[in-house]
Design an enzyme around this catalytic site. Structure first.
Site, PDB file in Angstrom:
ATOM      1  N   CYS A  20       0.770  -1.254  -0.066  1.00 41.64           N
ATOM      2  CA  CYS A  20       0.070  -0.162  -0.122  1.00 41.64           C
ATOM      3  C   CYS A  20       0.786   1.317  -0.007  1.00 41.64           C
ATOM      4  CB  CYS A  20      -0.992  -0.078   1.313  1.00 41.64           C
ATOM      5  SG  CYS A  20      -2.067  -1.282   1.414  1.00 41.64           S
ATOM      6  N   CYS A 414       1.167 -13.033  -6.343  1.00 37.86           N
ATOM      7  CA  CYS A 414       1.385 -11.923  -5.580  1.00 37.86           C
ATOM      8  C   CYS A 414       2.257 -12.177  -4.167  1.00 37.86           C
ATOM      9  CB  CYS A 414      -0.107 -11.273  -5.017  1.00 37.86           C
ATOM     10  SG  CYS A 414       0.125  -9.894  -4.191  1.00 37.86           S
ATOM     11  N   CYS A 416       2.379 -10.243  -1.550  1.00 35.89           N
ATOM     12  CA  CYS A 416       1.757  -9.515  -0.362  1.00 35.89           C
ATOM     13  C   CYS A 416       2.109 -10.086   0.874  1.00 35.89           C
ATOM     14  CB  CYS A 416       0.474  -9.111  -0.579  1.00 35.89           C
ATOM     15  SG  CYS A 416       0.098  -8.040  -2.019  1.00 35.89           S
ATOM     16  N   ASP A 458      26.900  -2.833  33.064  1.00 38.57           N
ATOM     17  CA  ASP A 458      27.785  -1.674  33.934  1.00 38.57           C
ATOM     18  C   ASP A 458      27.438  -2.199  35.481  1.00 38.57           C
ATOM     19  OD1 ASP A 458      28.948   0.687  35.189  1.00 38.57           O
ATOM     20  OD2 ASP A 458      26.847   1.269  35.393  1.00 38.57           O
ATOM     21  N   ASP A 662      23.342   2.711  32.641  1.00 38.72           N
ATOM     22  CA  ASP A 662      22.094   3.635  33.244  1.00 38.72           C
ATOM     23  C   ASP A 662      21.990   4.748  32.265  1.00 38.72           C
ATOM     24  OD1 ASP A 662      24.701   5.309  33.072  1.00 38.72           O
ATOM     25  OD2 ASP A 662      24.723   5.399  35.231  1.00 38.72           O
ATOM     26  N   ASP A 748      -2.671 -15.845  -1.680  1.00 38.98           N
ATOM     27  CA  ASP A 748      -2.243 -14.743  -1.322  1.00 38.98           C
ATOM     28  C   ASP A 748      -3.039 -14.056  -0.246  1.00 38.98           C
ATOM     29  OD1 ASP A 748      -0.940 -11.983  -1.690  1.00 38.98           O
ATOM     30  OD2 ASP A 748      -2.954 -11.460  -2.504  1.00 38.98           O
TER      31      ASP A 748
END
Length: 768
Positions: A20, A414, A416, A458, A662, A748
């Site tokens: 689309c 197709c 899609c 950390d 952090d 499809d």
């Protein structure tokens, strides 16, 4: 000199996939004066840049011919999470605040964000899932429970049902009736196919359907032609419904922020719209109310349910001085709160903005599939043509039989379902994570996390609570003065240079000085911090520095006689800093930060997933080793910021590494890692810096994020198998003459519905 391009945005209903987007982008680019087009499928948004903007009516008319309904997002309209309308999917940016929105849709925030919708895939098929608005006479008769855009499906079904009744009553009219029904039902689709051809996309799925339907009529298969048209419309409607459900997973966040607030103006309470609140306003949040925006509690004590932001439903005690987030539910006591964020910039709005932007960013696998479809589509069309003509030409086979099979192959071709298989899964995974406080900034982040085998952490504020406390203030060996007054003075001087610091150790020193009632002197010219080394500031008495023992030794401030005490304190798992003045050590301050409550379980969960955790910290080796032994992970200690970068580069030689920090002091390391993950309960840093954020501040959520990423990638693989597998099966059965046209269309539209429904399963993924 050309005039600067102006930008206008439109909401486009019915745009549910990359195909689309390609159709819309190609068509709009042909409008006079248009210099740039960006299409965002997840937000159903079209952004046009043009030296002279085309009229909104012209854009709407163009998209209507393609099968979409477009309406502008007016510049200057208030768009916050408070003015929710049924049609809103939470889209919209770049608006001022303070005016009513009159277009029946709303937006979660007002900050401008760049669109990344220019890359929508290179497939040459486009289709519209929600065709143009129903005629008023028809819309008035549509059942209330039917989804928007259903009228073509209902109309086609009604026409075919009428044809069935007439053909059953008068069999002699059967072929003519079915042919007429097919032509009437396919007419709206043919109109969209023609519009696509006129705007540069001649080979859309509408074109394929029209060719297949007309071709079927030409060989006398009128009943099958009608069935194909009806099934196509049903498939398109179901695709639109599924896509809408995926979007609803994010836009449900809009419902957690109240529309109104109780504002306190000079002791008088007044009810105002939540979007009318300004920074600095005071509001009253009563038990049972939701916080109208981010704020700081001025008075009162209560338990807050912060699940809308963090995903954690366990109530959290909040009191004066604490922050609360927009949408948090006040459970017990009345609170007076000072607003710290406008409606458009509160935490919920920022989360929605980040999730929206994440859905725009393509994963590498998605970009590969789009490139793949570029050559797949013409190849598949050519193959369909060969199926139709070669057997009759070379083997004398019946033309009617092989034209029929060629038409079936045309419908199967197709791509899609193939194209939508990846973005549908990524959108669902991101939406699921957002509800659980796991924010991933795009498909690329999820794909990389799914392949991570090493996680670097950390220590302070990440593996630990980030709330160290002063345990000892001791004299350095050889100091001239070792009495309590001198040590208190040294603590006060340390607090002075740490004033304004956001580092957990600095905050702990300030807190201890205040708790002892010490008078904290003022610095003459502020403080200066050196990453990984310490902070210094000039007082009346001299230049005071607070830094690590290593830094103090290098500066010649720490006598050798202090080494034994430093070693002893560090052996106890404490962090030691040295307070010195004019290169003379005044005191040693020892602090200890305990691991988070879930740190042990979180590290164990990562190991169970086959991920190796490692701690990278600037803290001393003894303290780091004590924490590492308690948590059960390897440790690399006494690392400056540059050393952390080197460590990450070394680790990444064996594969992608994620860094968890952090979001402030670890910014270079977060950026250097394949994926940077920031801890932080809804803070600006956690939302804006790294590739992902853990809003609940839980180590266990790192494993949850990894599981979510792996589930998302697994879902994509399943979708690819469904999409390609169905096409392969139907292709074989078609060549052997076992697939009628009405079944070929399911290869499809049916596959598209299946992969979308499979992707939606990710919305139901729960904690392990």
């Amino acid at each position: 000199m050309n005039a600067p391009a102006a930008t206008r945005r439109y909401r486009v209903d019915g745009m549910d996939c990359a195909a689309c987007a390609l159709k819309i982008e190609t068509a709009v680019q042909r409008l006079p004066g248009v210099t740039g087009v960006a299409v965002n499928v997840a937000l159903q948004r079209l952004t046009i840049e043009a030296e002279a903007q085309p009229a909104a009516a012209e854009v709407a008319a163009l998209l209507k011919r393609l099968g979409y309904a477009a309406r502008p997002e007016p510049a200057g309209a208030a768009t916050t999470a408070r003015a929710r309308a049924p049609c809103c999917d939470g889209d919209g940016h770049d608006h001022d605040h303070g005016h009513e929105h009159h277009h029946g849709h709303d937006h979660p925030h007002g900050r401008a964000h760049d669109d990344h919708g220019g890359e929508h895939g290179d497939d040459h098929f486009g289709h519209s899932h929600a065709p143009e608005t129903a005629p008023p006479w028809f819309a008035a008769r549509m059942p209330a429970w039917m989804p928007a855009g259903s009228w073509p499906t209902l109309l086609a079904m009604a026409i075919v049902a009428a044809a069935f009744v007439v053909a059953s009553a008068v069999p002699a009219w059967s072929h003519a009736v079915w042919s007429l029904a097919t032509l009437i039902a396919v007419a709206p689709i043919a109109r969209r196919a023609w519009a696509g051809a006129m705007t540069g996309l001649p080979f859309t799925i509408e074109t394929l359907l029209v060719v297949a339907a007309v071709g079927a009529l030409g060989i006398g298969e009128s009943v099958e032609a009608a069935a194909v048209v009806v099934l196509f419309n049903i498939g398109e409607m179901l695709e639109g419904v599924a896509a809408g459900r995926a979007r609803a997973g994010v836009t449900a966040l809009l419902d957690v922020v109240p529309r109104t607030a109780l504002r306190d103006r000079n002791g008088t309470l007044e009810t105002v719209g939540a979007d009318a609140l300004a920074v600095g306003d005071t509001v009253v949040v009563r038990p049972g109310d939701r916080a109208p925006s981010d704020g700081e509690i001025l008075s009162g004590v209560s338990d807050m349910n912060e699940a809308p932001v963090t995903g954690e439903s366990t109530p959290v005690a909040r009191r004066a001085g604490d922050k609360i987030y927009a949408g948090a539910i006040n459970l017990t006591g009345e609170l007076r709160v000072r607003i710290t964020s406008a409606a458009a910039d509160n935490t919920i709005a920022r989360i929605i903005a980040m999730v929206e932007e994440a859905q725009e960013k393509k994963a590498p696998i998605e970009r590969f599939i789009n490139r793949f479809s570029r050559w797949y589509t013409p190849a598949a069309m050519g193959f369909a043509a060969l199926v139709a003509v070669l057997p009759p030409l070379l083997a004398g086979q019946p033309w009617e039989t092989w034209i029929y099979r060629g038409l079936a192959v045309l419908l199967i071709a197709c791509p899609c379902a193939l194209v939508i298989s990846t973005p549908a899964a990524i959108a669902a995974a991101i939406a699921n994570g957002a509800r659980r406080g796991l924010l991933a900034k795009g498909g690329a982040t999820l794909e990389t996390l799914a392949h991570v085998r090493t996680i670097a952490f950390d220590k302070t504020g990440t593996l630990t609570r980030g709330e160290p406390r002063v345990t000892d203030v001791a004299p350095p060996g050889g100091a001239a003065q070792t009495d309590a007054a001198a040590l208190s003075a040294a603590l006060a001087k340390a607090a002075a240079v740490e004033t304004g610091s956001n580092h957990p150790l600095g905050l702990a020193i300030i807190t201890e000085a205040q708790a002892r009632g010490l008078a904290i002197p003022r610095t003459l010219d502020g403080s200066a911090a050196t990453a990984g080394k310490g902070v210094s500031g000039r007082l009346d008495s001299g230049l005071v520095t607070v830094g690590s023992p290593r830094q103090a030794r290098e500066a010649g401030a720490l006598p050798a006689s202090a080494d034994a005490l430093v070693t002893q304190l560090e052996s106890d798992g404490k962090t030691v800093v040295v307070v010195s003045e004019d290169s003379v050590a005044l005191a040693l301050i020892a602090l200890r930060d305990e691991p988070r409550d879930d740190a042990v379980a979180g590290v164990a969960a990562l190991k169970a997933l086959g991920v190796t955790p490692v701690m990278l910290t600037g803290d001393n080796a003894r303290t780091a080793a004590a924490i590492g032994a308690k948590l059960g992970l390897a440790v690399q200690a006494e690392l400056l910021p540059g050393d952390k970068l080197t460590a990450i580069d070394r680790l990444q030689q064996a594969g992608p590494v994620a860094m968890v920090g952090d979001g402030i002091n670890d910014a270079p390391a977060l950026a250097a890692a394949a994926v940077g993950v920031a801890m932080g309960g809804g803070t600006d840093v956690a939302l804006e810096t790294a590739d992902a954020a853990l809003l609940r501040n839980r180590i266990g959520d790192v494993a949850s994020l990894i599981r979510l990423a792996r589930a998302g990638m697994g879902n994509i693989r399943q979708n690819l198998v469904i999409a390609l597998g169905l096409k392969a099966v139907f292709l074989v059965t078609t060549l052997f003459g076992e697939t009628p046209l009405w079944m070929a269309i399911l290869a499809d539209t049916g596959a598209t519905v299946l992969v979308t429904a499979n992707a939606l399963r990710l919305l139901r993924l729960r904690e392990a």
